[in-house]
Design a protein around this motif. Sequence first.
Motif, mmCIF file in Angstrom:
data_model
loop_
_atom_site.group_PDB
_atom_site.id
_atom_site.type_symbol
_atom_site.label_atom_id
_atom_site.label_comp_id
_atom_site.label_asym_id
_atom_site.label_seq_id
_atom_site.Cartn_x
_atom_site.Cartn_y
_atom_site.Cartn_z
ATOM 1 N N PRO A 52 -1.881 5.261 13.119
ATOM 2 C CA PRO A 52 -2.529 4.782 11.882
ATOM 3 C C PRO A 52 -2.741 5.893 10.857
ATOM 4 C CG PRO A 52 -3.633 3.928 13.831
ATOM 5 C CD PRO A 52 -2.665 4.959 14.321
ATOM 6 N N LEU A 55 -4.536 4.294 4.285
ATOM 7 C CA LEU A 55 -3.838 4.025 3.028
ATOM 8 C C LEU A 55 -4.694 3.256 2.029
ATOM 9 C CD1 LEU A 55 -0.301 2.925 4.362
ATOM 10 C CD2 LEU A 55 -0.938 5.149 3.391
ATOM 11 N N ASP A 56 -5.868 2.801 2.435
ATOM 12 C CA ASP A 56 -6.651 1.919 1.570
ATOM 13 C C ASP A 56 -7.065 2.582 0.262
ATOM 14 O OD1 ASP A 56 -6.393 -0.072 3.372
ATOM 15 O OD2 ASP A 56 -8.487 -0.139 4.006
ATOM 16 N N HIS A 91 0.154 1.231 9.403
ATOM 17 C CA HIS A 91 -0.846 0.356 8.784
ATOM 18 C C HIS A 91 -0.577 -1.076 9.214
ATOM 19 C CE1 HIS A 91 -3.790 -0.809 5.652
ATOM 20 N NE2 HIS A 91 -3.118 -1.933 5.688
ATOM 21 N N GLU A 92 -1.673 -1.800 9.522
ATOM 22 C CA GLU A 92 -1.542 -3.205 9.932
ATOM 23 C C GLU A 92 -2.813 -3.940 9.526
ATOM 24 O OE1 GLU A 92 0.096 -5.607 13.882
ATOM 25 O OE2 GLU A 92 -0.703 -3.567 14.088
ATOM 26 N N THR A 93 -2.653 -4.983 8.736
ATOM 27 C CA THR A 93 -3.783 -5.754 8.217
ATOM 28 C C THR A 93 -3.502 -7.241 8.388
ATOM 29 O OG1 THR A 93 -4.433 -4.124 6.546
ATOM 30 C CG2 THR A 93 -5.032 -6.419 6.117
#
Length: 395
Positions: A52, A55-56, A91-93
């Motif tokens: 991870p 990146l937000d 990244h994973e959302t």
Amino acid sequence: MNDPTRLGDLLWTRGYTDPAWIRRFTSVGRELSPSRRVWRGAEPARVLPGEPVGLDALDLGIGGATMTLPDLFTSAQTDAFLVLHRGSVVHETYRHGVEAHTPHFNASAAKSYLGLMVATLAHQGLLDRSARACAYVPELAGTAFGDAPVEDLLHMGTQVGYAGRPFDKAIEAQRYYAVIAPRLRPYGYNGPTTIREHLLTARATGKPGAEFRYENGNVETLAEVLRRVTGLTTSALLSEMIWSRIGAEEDAYYILDSDGVEAACGGFSAIARDVARVGEMLRCGGAVGDRQVVPEEVAKSVTSGVPDGYPRRVRFPAAPPESPATLSYHDLWWVLNDPYDSYMASGIHGQRLFVSPGLDLVAVHFGSQVISPDVPVAPLVQAFLRIGVHLGATR
């Protein structure tokens, strides 16, 4: 009095301005329509390593104003977003009730997966790209799609009118939905009720290969050609050629028309992680580890193989009419013509599979964005590129 030729007056468009209504169909399609699974195969899922990266807070630098990923997600009505960099999940959302194991509508991104299968079978000598489609599907002789070469179908190169109507892309897209989904048919509908019936009403309005015209019938014809060549359903063929060979976690599925035929041009759903595995396979030259899933020549030809005589610049369907034409289109993939050899599969409401070999990047976006002239198109591609450049500089 309503004008039946205007998209805004068609009853089956109701709800396209409501993200919650859209999401109901993007995330639970098999509960609403007949479907057929695309088997993941018997092998264990291939692990996607996780590394991870925060990146937000990254400024995506779009439009001269600050935009972060949370801002983008709001704009795009994002349901899922996943980024692979050099093969690792950075990244994973998941949002709005969609979870990692939830199959999500891919819409027209599914066209590109079919394009891979056509290109692979042609590369193997099982399909002639120069042959007219009616050589494989004789009953389509005399129709716009049957009389067109496979090559032209792969490049949206037909000019067509259905049942004598003047062609309008948006209206024909809605009429296609009415063919495959009885619940979306307006009162008094008396048109085709299966995909094959729909294709039989198509007549050429110009010479194939003369111009780019994005139209679902090209893809449904190619899917029928593949069924005739292989003797397999579209679901079984995708499972055999790709899904069972990438280490998928979950079965995918297609929705079916009343004949039990897959809606190949856009009725496909899968989880984000498995779509990312397709992209990573392509980024790695068609290979997953030491297994060659699609020929390396096919994977590399997505950006290098636009044939002479086909448009090098075409307008993206979601772009405003006044926008410049900046993309190429090859074998049902959108080619960005950027310094990174990037290309993508793209579907309505924000479905994207973005592959950028030069940035070592694969990105998957699932969304439920409304389609309206009053709603700006979310800048997904710009965001993907900014993220890729940032990751390349920091990892």
